[in-house]
Scaffold this motif. Structure first.
Motif, PDB file in Angstrom:
ATOM      1  N   PRO A   1      56.597   8.314 -26.995  1.00 26.82           N
ATOM      2  CA  PRO A   1      56.668   7.179 -27.826  1.00 26.82           C
ATOM      3  C   PRO A   1      57.212   6.089 -26.951  1.00 26.82           C
ATOM      4  O   PRO A   1      56.413   5.057 -26.499  1.00 26.82           O
ATOM      5  CB  PRO A   1      57.234   7.267 -29.316  1.00 26.82           C
ATOM      6  N   ALA A   2      57.827   6.527 -25.930  1.00 29.99           N
ATOM      7  CA  ALA A   2      59.343   6.120 -25.438  1.00 29.99           C
ATOM      8  C   ALA A   2      58.084   5.228 -24.070  1.00 29.99           C
ATOM      9  O   ALA A   2      57.515   4.215 -23.456  1.00 29.99           O
ATOM     10  CB  ALA A   2      59.833   7.031 -24.268  1.00 29.99           C
ATOM     11  N   ARG A   3      56.757   6.102 -23.381  1.00 29.73           N
ATOM     12  CA  ARG A   3      55.929   6.033 -22.561  1.00 29.73           C
ATOM     13  C   ARG A   3      55.288   4.958 -22.797  1.00 29.73           C
ATOM     14  O   ARG A   3      54.142   3.904 -22.229  1.00 29.73           O
ATOM     15  CB  ARG A   3      55.477   7.333 -22.262  1.00 29.73           C
ATOM     16  N   THR A   4      54.753   5.010 -24.132  1.00 30.48           N
ATOM     17  CA  THR A   4      53.753   4.107 -24.839  1.00 30.48           C
ATOM     18  C   THR A   4      54.299   3.116 -24.824  1.00 30.48           C
ATOM     19  O   THR A   4      53.685   1.934 -25.096  1.00 30.48           O
ATOM     20  CB  THR A   4      53.213   4.512 -26.453  1.00 30.48           C
ATOM     21  N   ALA A   5      55.760   3.415 -25.228  1.00 29.34           N
ATOM     22  CA  ALA A   5      56.303   1.742 -25.520  1.00 29.34           C
ATOM     23  C   ALA A   5      56.356   1.132 -24.548  1.00 29.34           C
ATOM     24  O   ALA A   5      56.394  -0.478 -24.691  1.00 29.34           O
ATOM     25  CB  ALA A   5      57.396   2.018 -26.181  1.00 29.34           C
ATOM     26  N   LEU A   6      56.863   1.462 -22.834  1.00 25.29           N
ATOM     27  CA  LEU A   6      56.473   1.027 -22.531  1.00 25.29           C
ATOM     28  C   LEU A   6      55.316   0.172 -22.284  1.00 25.29           C
ATOM     29  O   LEU A   6      55.356  -0.905 -21.262  1.00 25.29           O
ATOM     30  CB  LEU A   6      56.758   2.022 -20.932  1.00 25.29           C
ATOM     31  N   MET A   7      54.258   0.923 -21.877  1.00 26.45           N
ATOM     32  CA  MET A   7      52.741   0.582 -21.677  1.00 26.45           C
ATOM     33  C   MET A   7      52.664  -0.738 -22.463  1.00 26.45           C
ATOM     34  O   MET A   7      52.525  -1.422 -21.938  1.00 26.45           O
ATOM     35  CB  MET A   7      51.889   1.421 -22.201  1.00 26.45           C
ATOM     36  N   ALA A   8      52.867  -0.851 -23.692  1.00 26.42           N
ATOM     37  CA  ALA A   8      52.619  -2.130 -24.343  1.00 26.42           C
ATOM     38  C   ALA A   8      53.403  -3.175 -24.544  1.00 26.42           C
ATOM     39  O   ALA A   8      53.356  -4.226 -23.675  1.00 26.42           O
ATOM     40  CB  ALA A   8      53.624  -1.457 -25.973  1.00 26.42           C
ATOM     41  N   TYR A   9      54.976  -2.926 -23.675  1.00 23.48           N
ATOM     42  CA  TYR A   9      56.170  -4.172 -23.320  1.00 23.48           C
ATOM     43  C   TYR A   9      54.628  -4.879 -22.057  1.00 23.48           C
ATOM     44  O   TYR A   9      55.167  -6.114 -21.498  1.00 23.48           O
ATOM     45  CB  TYR A   9      57.129  -3.493 -22.981  1.00 23.48           C
ATOM     46  N   GLY A  10      54.961  -3.593 -21.127  1.00 22.74           N
ATOM     47  CA  GLY A  10      54.474  -4.246 -20.004  1.00 22.74           C
ATOM     48  C   GLY A  10      53.160  -4.770 -19.943  1.00 22.74           C
ATOM     49  O   GLY A  10      52.383  -6.223 -19.571  1.00 22.74           O
ATOM     50  N   SER A  11      51.828  -4.452 -21.215  1.00 22.87           N
ATOM     51  CA  SER A  11      50.644  -4.934 -21.206  1.00 22.87           C
ATOM     52  C   SER A  11      51.267  -6.727 -21.755  1.00 22.87           C
ATOM     53  O   SER A  11      50.503  -7.369 -21.711  1.00 22.87           O
ATOM     54  CB  SER A  11      49.914  -4.559 -22.152  1.00 22.87           C
ATOM     55  N   ALA A  12      52.143  -6.999 -22.762  1.00 19.81           N
ATOM     56  CA  ALA A  12      52.632  -7.944 -23.412  1.00 19.81           C
ATOM     57  C   ALA A  12      52.789  -8.746 -22.546  1.00 19.81           C
ATOM     58  O   ALA A  12      53.225  -9.985 -22.148  1.00 19.81           O
ATOM     59  CB  ALA A  12      53.423  -7.833 -24.133  1.00 19.81           C
ATOM     60  N   SER A  13      53.478  -8.011 -21.352  1.00 23.68           N
ATOM     61  CA  SER A  13      54.341  -9.288 -19.821  1.00 23.68           C
ATOM     62  C   SER A  13      53.189  -9.923 -19.553  1.00 23.68           C
ATOM     63  O   SER A  13      53.476 -10.834 -18.612  1.00 23.68           O
ATOM     64  CB  SER A  13      55.230  -7.804 -19.152  1.00 23.68           C
ATOM     65  N   LEU A  14      52.327  -8.669 -19.013  1.00 15.18           N
ATOM     66  CA  LEU A  14      51.115  -9.486 -18.510  1.00 15.18           C
ATOM     67  C   LEU A  14      50.253 -10.653 -19.560  1.00 15.18           C
ATOM     68  O   LEU A  14      49.615 -11.183 -19.187  1.00 15.18           O
ATOM     69  CB  LEU A  14      50.054  -8.383 -18.063  1.00 15.18           C
TER      70      LEU A  14
END
Length: 351
Positions: A243-256
């Motif tokens: 979950p920590a890695r998927t959360a990082l992916m979600a935050y990165g996608s939202a930042s983009l």
């Protein structure tokens, strides 16, 4: 109101709705994966517009300093966490991931901050510089309290918004900026209906990015991992998804997505360090319409918010925001009526 005026208002509403659509998708993505209502989403979009404006004037964007400060805080947080858990072997990897990689866009931004650079290069470097902001914030603020309640996470998000507003004032200053149009020219439909190229670009970008968003979630392994985490965090962990890695992916996608919003909205309105708050709130209305879980309904809600805002500004410019935020009342009442309420039954004890 004539039909010509109605068409103009409708096109403006679609342009605004396309911005709220992208922001709403980002909010739903973060909430579904992490249970965080990311209030500072609009602040990141405002930083993107101000960064591009700095590039276009030949100045070094202050975003470099912001990213460097966040990278230092994230690196210190990660190293302290590893030290407490006794995982000293992972410290070099953490130093590379949180301390070195975020500085690469800073170096590129410093090298390209000069007059005469192509607009495409400026936009790409702006996006690269904006993308690390949300993951770094998440590592410092949200990851240590990932298991907290939704209410606590919401309160922290509100506090983080005010902190980012202060940092925005510190790094960018109180002056507003407007970027150069990305698409020039106007298009005439019929006899008197005129649409600017920038508005068509905003609407077209929202359609294309929404399609790409759907394909990523439906056709890629990373997208399926995000969906699995959103549906069941415990089940995702049991099948090997972190979950920590998927959360990082979600935050990165939202930042983009926030970076793209800043690039698109910069030419049509003057952006200040705190201009993103209203954008985020209106996108939040769209996300609430979608229940913070449904991407298609959120998209429809975003378009509805844009249209209501446009027609409300025609009737009363001073009350347009009040009318838009008033949409929350019937939506929440309808959702409360349709949702299932299970009353707790208490056993009566006979004395």
């Amino acid at each position: 109101m004539s039909w010509d005026v109605a068409l103009i208002l409708a096109m403006d509403g679609l342009a605004n709705g396309s911005v709220y659509l992208l922001a709403g998708l980002g909010l739903v993505l973060i909430f579904s994966v992490t249970r965080v209502v990311f209030v500072p989403f609009g602040d990141v979009a405002a930083f993107s517009a101000l960064t591009l404006a700095a590039f276009q004037t030949g100045r070094v964007p202050p975003t470099i300093g912001l990213v460097m400060v966040l990278a230092a805080l994230a690196t210190a947080t990660e190293l302290v966490s590893l030290w407490r858990r006794g995982e000293l072997r992972r410290m070099p990897h953490a130093l590379l991931a949180w301390g070195v990689l975020p500085l690469v866009p800073c170096l590129l931004a410093w090298l390209t901050a000069r007059p005469g650079m192509p607009a495409v290069v400026q936009i790409l470097v702006t996006l690269l510089l904006i993308v690390p902001i949300t993951p770094l914030l998440a590592r410092v603020v949200y990851q240590p309290i990932a298991d907290a309640s939704v209410l606590v996470l919401l309160i922290v998000s509100l506090a983080l918004h005010f902190l980012l507003s202060g940092l925005g004032l510190l790094f960018f200053g109180p002056e507003g900026s407007r970027t150069e149009p990305l698409a020039s020219g106007v298009f005439t439909l019929g006899e008197s209906f005129v649409v600017s190229g920038q508005v068509l670009l905003m609407v077209g970008s929202a359609i294309v990015l929404s399609g790409l968003f759907f394909l990523v979630f439906e056709r890629t392994v990373a997208g399926k991992a995000l969906r699995a985490t959103a549906v069941n965090r415990v089940g995702a962990r049991l099948v090997g998804i972190r979950p920590a890695r998927t959360a990082l992916m979600a935050y990165g996608s939202a930042s983009l997505l926030a970076g793209l919003i800043g690039v698109l909205i910069g030419p049509v309105t003057t952006m200040y360090y705190d201009s993103g708050f209203i954008i985020g709130l209106k996108a939040f209305v769209a996300a609430i319409i979608g229940g913070l879980v449904s991407y298609p309904i959120t998209a429809l809600g975003a378009l509805a918010v844009g249209l209501v805002e446009s027609f409300a500004s025609f009737w009363s410019g001073a009350l347009k925001d009040v009318i838009v935020f008033s949409l929350l009342i019937p939506v929440l009442m309808l959702r409360s009526y349709l949702s299932r309420h299970e009353e707790e039954e208490q056993d009566e004890v006979d004395e």
